[in-house]
Design an enzyme around this catalytic site. Structure first.
Site, PDB file in Angstrom:
ATOM      1  N   ASP A  29       1.187  -1.216  -0.441  1.00 31.88           N
ATOM      2  CA  ASP A  29       0.476  -0.138  -0.134  1.00 31.88           C
ATOM      3  C   ASP A  29       0.817   1.259  -0.037  1.00 31.88           C
ATOM      4  O   ASP A  29       1.249   1.553   0.785  1.00 31.88           O
ATOM      5  CB  ASP A  29      -0.808  -0.327   1.128  1.00 31.88           C
ATOM      6  CG  ASP A  29      -2.569   1.142   1.200  1.00 31.88           C
ATOM      7  OD1 ASP A  29      -1.712   1.997  -0.080  1.00 31.88           O
ATOM      8  OD2 ASP A  29      -1.979   2.270   2.175  1.00 31.88           O
TER       9      ASP A  29
ATOM     10  N   ASP B 150      -8.625  -1.120   2.151  1.00 35.54           N
ATOM     11  CA  ASP B 150      -9.632  -0.599   0.578  1.00 35.54           C
ATOM     12  C   ASP B 150     -10.054  -0.922  -0.280  1.00 35.54           C
ATOM     13  O   ASP B 150     -10.933  -0.578  -0.952  1.00 35.54           O
ATOM     14  CB  ASP B 150      -7.669  -1.125   0.023  1.00 35.54           C
ATOM     15  CG  ASP B 150      -6.502  -0.362   0.035  1.00 35.54           C
ATOM     16  OD1 ASP B 150      -6.562   0.384   0.653  1.00 35.54           O
ATOM     17  OD2 ASP B 150      -5.282  -0.321  -0.860  1.00 35.54           O
TER      18      ASP B 150
ATOM     19  N   THR C 192      -2.788   5.272  -3.920  1.00 37.82           N
ATOM     20  CA  THR C 192      -1.701   5.949  -3.550  1.00 37.82           C
ATOM     21  C   THR C 192      -1.130   5.764  -4.175  1.00 37.82           C
ATOM     22  O   THR C 192       0.519   6.791  -4.198  1.00 37.82           O
ATOM     23  CB  THR C 192      -2.283   5.619  -1.721  1.00 37.82           C
ATOM     24  OG1 THR C 192      -1.727   3.828  -1.680  1.00 37.82           O
ATOM     25  CG2 THR C 192      -3.589   5.190  -0.967  1.00 37.82           C
ATOM     26  N   THR C 193      -0.285   4.794  -4.775  1.00 42.81           N
ATOM     27  CA  THR C 193       0.506   4.548  -5.581  1.00 42.81           C
ATOM     28  C   THR C 193       0.516   4.998  -5.981  1.00 42.81           C
ATOM     29  O   THR C 193       2.036   6.446  -7.151  1.00 42.81           O
ATOM     30  CB  THR C 193       0.842   3.241  -5.538  1.00 42.81           C
ATOM     31  OG1 THR C 193       1.138   2.666  -4.589  1.00 42.81           O
ATOM     32  CG2 THR C 193       2.445   2.434  -5.918  1.00 42.81           C
TER      33      THR C 193
HETATM   34  P1  ADP Z   1      -2.224   2.045  -6.128  1.00 45.92           P
HETATM   35  O1  ADP Z   1      -2.093   2.349  -4.734  1.00 45.92           O
HETATM   36  O2  ADP Z   1      -2.994   2.985  -6.589  1.00 45.92           O
HETATM   37  O3  ADP Z   1      -4.299   2.015  -5.969  1.00 45.92           O
HETATM   38  P2  ADP Z   1      -2.250  -0.205  -6.654  1.00 45.92           P
HETATM   39  O4  ADP Z   1      -0.999  -1.361  -6.762  1.00 45.92           O
HETATM   40  O5  ADP Z   1      -3.245  -1.037  -6.252  1.00 45.92           O
HETATM   41  O6  ADP Z   1      -1.647   1.408  -6.658  1.00 45.92           O
HETATM   42  O7  ADP Z   1      -2.310  -0.931  -8.844  1.00 45.92           O
HETATM   43  C1  ADP Z   1      -3.189  -0.164  -8.903  1.00 45.92           C
HETATM   44  C2  ADP Z   1      -3.660  -0.254 -10.760  1.00 45.92           C
HETATM   45  O8  ADP Z   1      -3.242  -1.261 -11.220  1.00 45.92           O
HETATM   46  C3  ADP Z   1      -4.714   0.685 -11.420  1.00 45.92           C
HETATM   47  O9  ADP Z   1      -3.961   1.892 -12.574  1.00 45.92           O
HETATM   48  C4  ADP Z   1      -5.113  -1.037 -11.946  1.00 45.92           C
HETATM   49  O10 ADP Z   1      -5.934  -0.222 -13.460  1.00 45.92           O
HETATM   50  C5  ADP Z   1      -4.253  -1.797 -12.404  1.00 45.92           C
HETATM   51  N1  ADP Z   1      -4.687  -2.813 -12.070  1.00 45.92           N
HETATM   52  C6  ADP Z   1      -5.645  -3.686 -10.845  1.00 45.92           C
HETATM   53  N2  ADP Z   1      -5.415  -5.014 -11.220  1.00 45.92           N
HETATM   54  C7  ADP Z   1      -5.585  -5.315 -12.922  1.00 45.92           C
HETATM   55  C8  ADP Z   1      -5.592  -5.954 -14.107  1.00 45.92           C
HETATM   56  N3  ADP Z   1      -6.563  -7.927 -13.048  1.00 45.92           N
HETATM   57  N4  ADP Z   1      -4.787  -5.912 -15.068  1.00 45.92           N
HETATM   58  C9  ADP Z   1      -4.145  -4.773 -15.406  1.00 45.92           C
HETATM   59  N5  ADP Z   1      -4.405  -4.132 -14.050  1.00 45.92           N
HETATM   60  C10 ADP Z   1      -5.101  -3.734 -13.243  1.00 45.92           C
HETATM   61 MG    MG Z   2      -4.871   0.040  -5.546  1.00 49.59          MG
END
Ligand code: ADP
Ligand code: MG
Length: 531
Positions: A64, A394, A97-98
């Site tokens: 996270d 989340d 958040t990332t």
């Molecule tokens: P954040 O802290 O920003 O939420 P995450 O590690 O949760 O970061 O990653 C979020 C990103 O990953 C988003 O841009 C989302 O669209 C992408 N994402 C999540 N699941 C998938 C998937 N199955 N295929 C492609 N992209 C994905």
């Molecule tokens: Mg996320």
């Protein structure tokens, strides 16, 4: 000669450290890029986790962004701004958040060559704000509503949304299982800002699949006194008495000084003490309650007394849990057992004390007034369960947001590519330098799909080229295409249920732009000497 005589102007205290101008700006940008590099690899479903241990020896494993940034203990004043936006993204929308940190750093990185070439930061800021405004308009335009669907369908869609959030986490392997649990939990508490009505209880041991959802309240029993084995452990529709008093045989010598002139009077003191407690217990029993909970201790004597009368009791219940039971069962916490009327007693359809792992859990389900839910999390190590809890948080936030706003956009970098294309198009109609700046802003948005590829080990250049081509299709049919995390190609994110609530994206773009502009507007840092 005259020049030498001129007195020196001393403005700041000796030892003050100031740096200013272009060099300062560039150094601030570099610091922000360095921070983003730390969280970069955590983005997306194939993102890696970070293990952080602090000087106290606490070990945290997390994916996270906000958690990592909080634990990093960043000292650079400009880079701290990124920590703040990650935190605010976390509290505002709970996810992304990332993303927000990466975007802010990328905006700055795109701005850097301009700054080095002597462009005035205010020009950049103006263009960036403008671009962000346009981008947000576009997100709103592209967002699709899930309103108007049947309840079943809506639930299915929401759990897809939750699954997307969970897919990047440690518990991603069981995302469907947890996603439906989260949707049920959020559904149970209904509308309103009552997030604390979803409890998450962690019990180390077992497997993730042993986690379960209670439609009501569940908490760990902290203390078991002799006699508790004989108490019944299951009730249907019991009356529940909630107390904030001690039910223990107290030697009153702590509270009062007693002087005796005659040893034979001693017995009467002891008797009085017993009478006090028996009187309290009697009143509890007379209230008709079958379950008695107290925030304070319920001792041996009381436990046995209740056991003999087929009443269940638990003492030292955490305040938070007791309040949740009160809210759920419709009872009120009593500070005295005098005058316990029916109205203050709570009730629920089903009460049970059950063994979960090494712990005994008190579980109240089918609660009338209270719309509460509790997720009991199981799994191996402590760190694992803690990360699981953060991930569920989340997902809970996302489902709540999606329920409230109910518009979603295509994830996997699709929305980012689409806005990027749109801004590039728009910029062509702008005369002057601003065209370059907006173009750079558009380019910065590509960081999301690129990072998703990098983290999954795909050839980012290749995938991005395919995406650009798809999004450039004049018919607009390429808009939902994003990175296909399974094959390393591109796929229709919308059709694959890789969704993100529109608010997450809007908030991320807004916050990242603001942070970037804030950092660009600083051209001097003054550090005062220590007193
Ligand atoms: P954040 O802290 O920003 O939420 P995450 O590690 O949760 O970061 O990653 C979020 C990103 O990953 C988003 O841009 C989302 O669209 C992408 N994402 C999540 N699941 C998938 C998937 N199955 N295929 C492609 N992209 C994905
Ligand atoms: Mg996320």
């Amino acid at each position: 000669m005259a020049a030498m005589m001129q007195p020196q102007i001393i403005l700041l205290k000796e030892g003050t450290d100031t740096s200013q101008g272009k060099a300062q700006l560039v150094s601030n940008i570099n610091a922000c890029t360095a921070v983003a590099d730390v969280v970069r690899s955590t983005l997306g479903p194939r993102g890696m986790d970070k293990l952080i241990h602090d000087d106290k020896g606490t070990v945290t494993i997390s994916n996270d962004g906000a958690t990592i940034m909080k634990l990093l203990d960043i000292v650079h004043p400009a880079a701290k701004i990124l920590v703040d936006i990650a935190k605010s993204q976390d509290s505002e929308v709970g996810d992304g958040t990332t993303t927000v940190v990466l975007l802010a750093a990328e905006f700055l990185r795109e701005a850097k060559p301009f700054i080095e070439d002597g462009v005035h930061p205010q020009n950049l800021i103006r263009s960036f704000r403008n671009a962000s405004y346009k981008a947000i308009q576009k997100v709103k335009e592209l967002a699709k509503s899930i309103e108007g669907q049947s309840l079943e369908e809506k639930k299915r869609l929401l759990s897809k949304c939750a699954a997307t959030t969970l897919s990047s986490k440690l518990i991603g392997g069981e995302k469907e299982f947890f996603a439906s649990m989260v949707v049920d939990a959020v559904g149970a508490i209904g509308d309103g800002d009552r997030l604390n009505m979803i409890g998450i209880k962690k019990v180390p041991g077992g497997t993730m699949r042993d986690s379960f959802l209670v439609n009501g309240v569940a908490f760990k029993k902290t203390f078991s006194y002799a006699g508790f084995e004989q108490q019944p452990k299951k009730f249907l529709n019991p009356k529940i008495l909630l107390l904030n008093i001690e039910l223990e045989l107290k030697s009153e010598k702590e509270n009062a000084e007693i002087r005796l002139s005659d040893p034979s009077q001693y017995q009467s003191i002891v008797d009085a003490e017993w009478n006090i407690i028996y009187d309290k217990l009697d009143k509890c029993v007379q209230s008709g309650a079958k379950v008695v909970l107290s925030r304070l201790a319920i001792g041996d004597l009381a436990t046995q007394y209740f056991a003999d009368r087929d009443i269940f009791c638990a003492g030292r219940v955490a305040e938070e849990d007791l309040l949740r039971v009160a809210a759920a069962t419709g009872g009120t916490v009593q500070t005295s057992v005098n005058n316990v009327v029916d109205e203050v007693l709570g009730t629920c359809e089903h009460f049970e004390e059950r063994q979960v792992g090494n712990e005994r859990f008190n579980i109240f389900s089918g609660c009338p007034s209270g719309r509460t839910a509790t997720i009991v999390l199981r799994g191996g190590a402590d760190q694992f369960i803690e990360e699981a809890e953060r991930s569920l948080h989340d997902a809970i936030m996302i489902v709540r947001r999606a329920t409230k706003n109910s518009t979603v956009v295509a994830g996997g970098g699709a929305i980012d590519m689409e806005i990027s294309k749109y801004l590039r198009q728009e910029s062509r109609a702008i005369a002057g330098k601003s065209q370059f700046f907006i173009n750079s802003y558009a380019k910065a948005l590509e960081v999301i799909p690129r990072q998703l590829c990098d983290n999954a080990g795909f050839d980012a250049t290749d995938v991005l080229n395919k995406l650009r081509q798809k999004h450039a299709l004049p018919t607009g049919e390429g808009a939902p295409y994003g990175v296909d995390i399974n094959t390393g190609g591109i796929a229709d994110s919308f059709a694959n249920f890789v969704w993100e609530p529109a608010v997450v994206k809007i908030n991320a773009i807004n916050a990242a732009t603001e942070a970037a502009c804030l950092i660009l507007s600083v051209d001097e840092t003054v550090k005062n000497p220590k007193e």
